[in-house]
Design a protein around this motif. Structure first.
Motif, mmCIF file in Angstrom:
data_model
loop_
_atom_site.group_PDB
_atom_site.id
_atom_site.type_symbol
_atom_site.label_atom_id
_atom_site.label_comp_id
_atom_site.label_asym_id
_atom_site.label_seq_id
_atom_site.Cartn_x
_atom_site.Cartn_y
_atom_site.Cartn_z
ATOM 1 N N ALA A 191 -67.211 18.488 -93.277
ATOM 2 C CA ALA A 191 -67.635 17.136 -92.912
ATOM 3 C C ALA A 191 -66.895 16.634 -91.687
ATOM 4 O O ALA A 191 -66.570 15.449 -91.590
ATOM 5 N N SER A 192 -66.646 17.515 -90.725
ATOM 6 C CA SER A 192 -65.889 17.105 -89.539
ATOM 7 C C SER A 192 -66.691 16.177 -88.642
ATOM 8 O O SER A 192 -66.123 15.416 -87.855
ATOM 9 N N GLN A 193 -68.026 16.221 -88.735
ATOM 10 C CA GLN A 193 -68.884 15.356 -87.942
ATOM 11 C C GLN A 193 -69.603 14.365 -88.854
ATOM 12 O O GLN A 193 -70.011 14.711 -89.967
ATOM 13 N N LYS A 194 -69.793 13.146 -88.340
ATOM 14 C CA LYS A 194 -70.437 12.094 -89.135
ATOM 15 C C LYS A 194 -71.399 11.319 -88.247
ATOM 16 O O LYS A 194 -71.110 11.093 -87.064
ATOM 17 N N ALA A 195 -72.517 10.923 -88.827
ATOM 18 C CA ALA A 195 -73.462 10.059 -88.122
ATOM 19 C C ALA A 195 -74.081 9.106 -89.136
ATOM 20 O O ALA A 195 -74.403 9.507 -90.257
ATOM 21 N N VAL A 196 -74.238 7.840 -88.741
ATOM 22 C CA VAL A 196 -74.755 6.813 -89.632
ATOM 23 C C VAL A 196 -76.000 6.191 -89.003
ATOM 24 O O VAL A 196 -76.035 5.940 -87.795
ATOM 25 N N TYR A 197 -77.016 5.955 -89.836
ATOM 26 C CA TYR A 197 -78.215 5.257 -89.372
ATOM 27 C C TYR A 197 -78.105 3.786 -89.761
ATOM 28 O O TYR A 197 -77.892 3.448 -90.940
ATOM 29 N N TYR A 198 -78.268 2.906 -88.762
ATOM 30 C CA TYR A 198 -78.254 1.446 -88.972
ATOM 31 C C TYR A 198 -79.643 0.889 -88.694
ATOM 32 O O TYR A 198 -80.297 1.287 -87.718
ATOM 33 N N ASP A 199 -80.089 -0.044 -89.522
ATOM 34 C CA ASP A 199 -81.386 -0.668 -89.294
ATOM 35 C C ASP A 199 -81.276 -1.727 -88.196
ATOM 36 O O ASP A 199 -80.206 -1.940 -87.610
ATOM 37 N N GLU A 200 -82.389 -2.400 -87.933
ATOM 38 C CA GLU A 200 -82.414 -3.395 -86.857
ATOM 39 C C GLU A 200 -81.404 -4.519 -87.070
ATOM 40 O O GLU A 200 -80.883 -5.089 -86.116
ATOM 41 N N ALA A 201 -81.119 -4.817 -88.322
ATOM 42 C CA ALA A 201 -80.166 -5.887 -88.635
ATOM 43 C C ALA A 201 -78.718 -5.418 -88.566
ATOM 44 O O ALA A 201 -77.800 -6.210 -88.788
ATOM 45 N N GLY A 202 -78.534 -4.122 -88.250
ATOM 46 C CA GLY A 202 -77.183 -3.590 -88.143
ATOM 47 C C GLY A 202 -76.579 -3.150 -89.455
ATOM 48 O O GLY A 202 -75.365 -2.909 -89.536
ATOM 49 N N LYS A 203 -77.398 -3.016 -90.492
ATOM 50 C CA LYS A 203 -76.896 -2.599 -91.803
ATOM 51 C C LYS A 203 -77.079 -1.093 -91.974
ATOM 52 O O LYS A 203 -78.153 -0.552 -91.707
ATOM 53 N N ALA A 204 -76.026 -0.422 -92.422
ATOM 54 C CA ALA A 204 -76.086 1.030 -92.635
ATOM 55 C C ALA A 204 -77.066 1.351 -93.754
ATOM 56 O O ALA A 204 -77.000 0.776 -94.838
ATOM 57 N N GLN A 205 -77.979 2.294 -93.479
ATOM 58 C CA GLN A 205 -78.997 2.670 -94.456
ATOM 59 C C GLN A 205 -78.992 4.167 -94.764
ATOM 60 O O GLN A 205 -79.792 4.635 -95.577
ATOM 61 N N GLY A 206 -78.097 4.905 -94.137
ATOM 62 C CA GLY A 206 -78.022 6.340 -94.405
ATOM 63 C C GLY A 206 -76.951 6.984 -93.556
ATOM 64 O O GLY A 206 -76.462 6.395 -92.583
ATOM 65 N N TYR A 207 -76.562 8.191 -93.944
ATOM 66 C CA TYR A 207 -75.580 8.926 -93.145
ATOM 67 C C TYR A 207 -75.747 10.420 -93.374
ATOM 68 O O TYR A 207 -76.380 10.866 -94.346
ATOM 69 N N VAL A 208 -75.158 11.188 -92.464
ATOM 70 C CA VAL A 208 -75.099 12.635 -92.613
ATOM 71 C C VAL A 208 -73.691 13.094 -92.262
ATOM 72 O O VAL A 208 -73.110 12.662 -91.262
ATOM 73 N N LEU A 209 -73.120 13.931 -93.115
ATOM 74 C CA LEU A 209 -71.836 14.600 -92.870
ATOM 75 C C LEU A 209 -72.170 16.053 -92.591
ATOM 76 O O LEU A 209 -72.870 16.699 -93.380
#
Length: 391
Positions: A191-209
């Motif tokens: 899990a050395s790399q991380k990415a987070v998906y944020y919706d239009e309101a700036g709220k995190a709705q998902g991620y990938v490690l």
């Protein structure tokens, strides 16, 4: 057979047994990490002439079941030196572990088996499987524009925890992770790399490690709370197409990734994963959130459990119209045509949501009148099992 609780003074012989049994050699850093965690687990051993011959770890966890937190005893590190095998020591340790977990009100137990058949003898049963994918770059989902944004890099633990918790409580059998679990397990391997998906309101709705290495995109964990986040994360992954040849990941057994691909001919495997066991029928069912029936439900359960005698016998289960349950063991004679007969393994599989009562009856794992089995079917809510962790 002498069973004792291990102390920090037993760390070295316990580690030596683990390294031998599991055929690993720990680095100095890994050894010190295990040493720091030694006191947080209940570790029991069988000794002969002062020498440790076999051991078993009980790790305290909490798990989600229908959105509710249950205390869970995780069995791990079961090992015996070869010269002490075939003496019934592990059987003795497992029985002792059940008594300890019952005493500590850990009403459910999970373990990862070296042999499913072996642990079924002691009351554990398969409760979860997952789907493993290998997706060639040419088969990746089509890239789609989404209104949100992807941010790569470390988002901070609080963001990951919030998304994970919202996702995990949708399933039965996922772990409730504390900070130590995140820092010592989830974020250490792959899990050395991380990415987070944020919706239009700036709220995190998902991620990938994930990790990208040797032209392979290896997903340690991918979680999304809605379809928009799923599309955003897969578009991010597909944007690595010039760097990689394949993507590997695991997902819930019901996952529909292949169906959503233009070319669904990708490698898929269903992997039986962990086993579960109800430690205390009374504690577990008293806490269990049943479906709300149209009228109160009463079912007699005749439970067979050779290794936890406090579970053995006939239980009267009453489910109120709000889904709360009361259960007690009865010594009064009950009519066979009003009683569902079940062993602890089958009961666990049904209560975890891994198998339904009607299908268990079809294969002979549950016996009883159709009306009682149908009532049990309607009383147990339908929810998929999943587990992202390993211990």
């Amino acid at each position: 057979m002498e069973i004792q609780k291990l102390t920090v003074d037993d760390f070295e012989p316990a580690m030596a047994l683990s390294e031998y049994a599991f055929q690993v050699v720990m680095s100095e850093e890994q050894t010190e990490k295990r040493r720091s965690q030694f006191d947080s687990q209940d570790i029991w051993g069988v000794f002969e002439e002062g020498q440790l011959g076999a051991k078993l770890h009980i790790i305290p966890f909490q798990t989600y079941i229908h959105g509710r937190s249950f205390e869970m005893g995780g069995i791990a590190g079961v090992a015996t030196w070869p010269e002490y095998r075939r003496k019934g020591w592990v059987a003795g340790l497992l029985k002792h572990a059940l008594e300890e977990m019952n005493r500590k009100k850990q009403s459910i137990s999970f373990l990862h088996p070296f042999s499913f058949a072996f642990y079924r003898r002691y009351g554990w049963e398969t409760y979860v499987e997952f789907k493993r994918y290998k997706v060639p770059t040419a088969h990746l989902p089509a890239k789609k524009a989404t209104p949100g944004t992807i941010r790569r890099g470390d988002p901070g633990l609080s963001i990951l925890k919030e998304v994970y918790s919202a996702y995990a409580e949708r399933y039965n059998g996922t772990l409730i992770r504390d900070d130590a679990r995140w820092e010592n397990s989830v974020l250490t391997n792959g899990a050395s790399q991380k990415a987070v998906y944020y919706d239009e309101a700036g709220k995190a709705q998902g991620y990938v490690l994930y990790e990208v290495k040797e032209r392979k995109f290896t997903i340690r964990e991918i979680i999304y709370l809605n379809e928009e986040a799923r599309q955003g994360l897969w578009t991010f992954i597909a944007n690595h197409d010039s760097m990689i040849e394949e993507v590997t990941l695991q997902a819930p057994a019901s996952d529909m990734l292949a169906f959503q691909l233009d070319n669904p001919r990708i490698q898929q495997e269903i992997i039986p994963f962990f086993m579960a066991r109800i430690v205390s029928v009374e504690q577990f069912i008293s806490q269990y959130p049943f479906a709300s029936p149209d009228s109160p439900v009463q079912i007699n359960l005749q439970v067979e459990d050779a290794h936890a005698p406090w579970n053995e016998g006939v239980w009267q289960l009453n489910v109120a119209m709000n889904g709360t349950a009361s259960i007690w063991k009865t010594s009064e004679p009950v009519a066979k045509d009003q009683t569902v007969k079940v062993d602890i393994q089958a009961l666990t599989a049904m209560m975890m949501g891994y198998r339904r009562p009607t299908e268990m009856a079809q294969i002979g794992r549950v016996e009883g009148p159709n009306g009682a089995i149908k009532a049990l079917e309607q009383a147990i809510p339908d929810r998929e099992t999943y587990l992202l962790d390993f211990f």
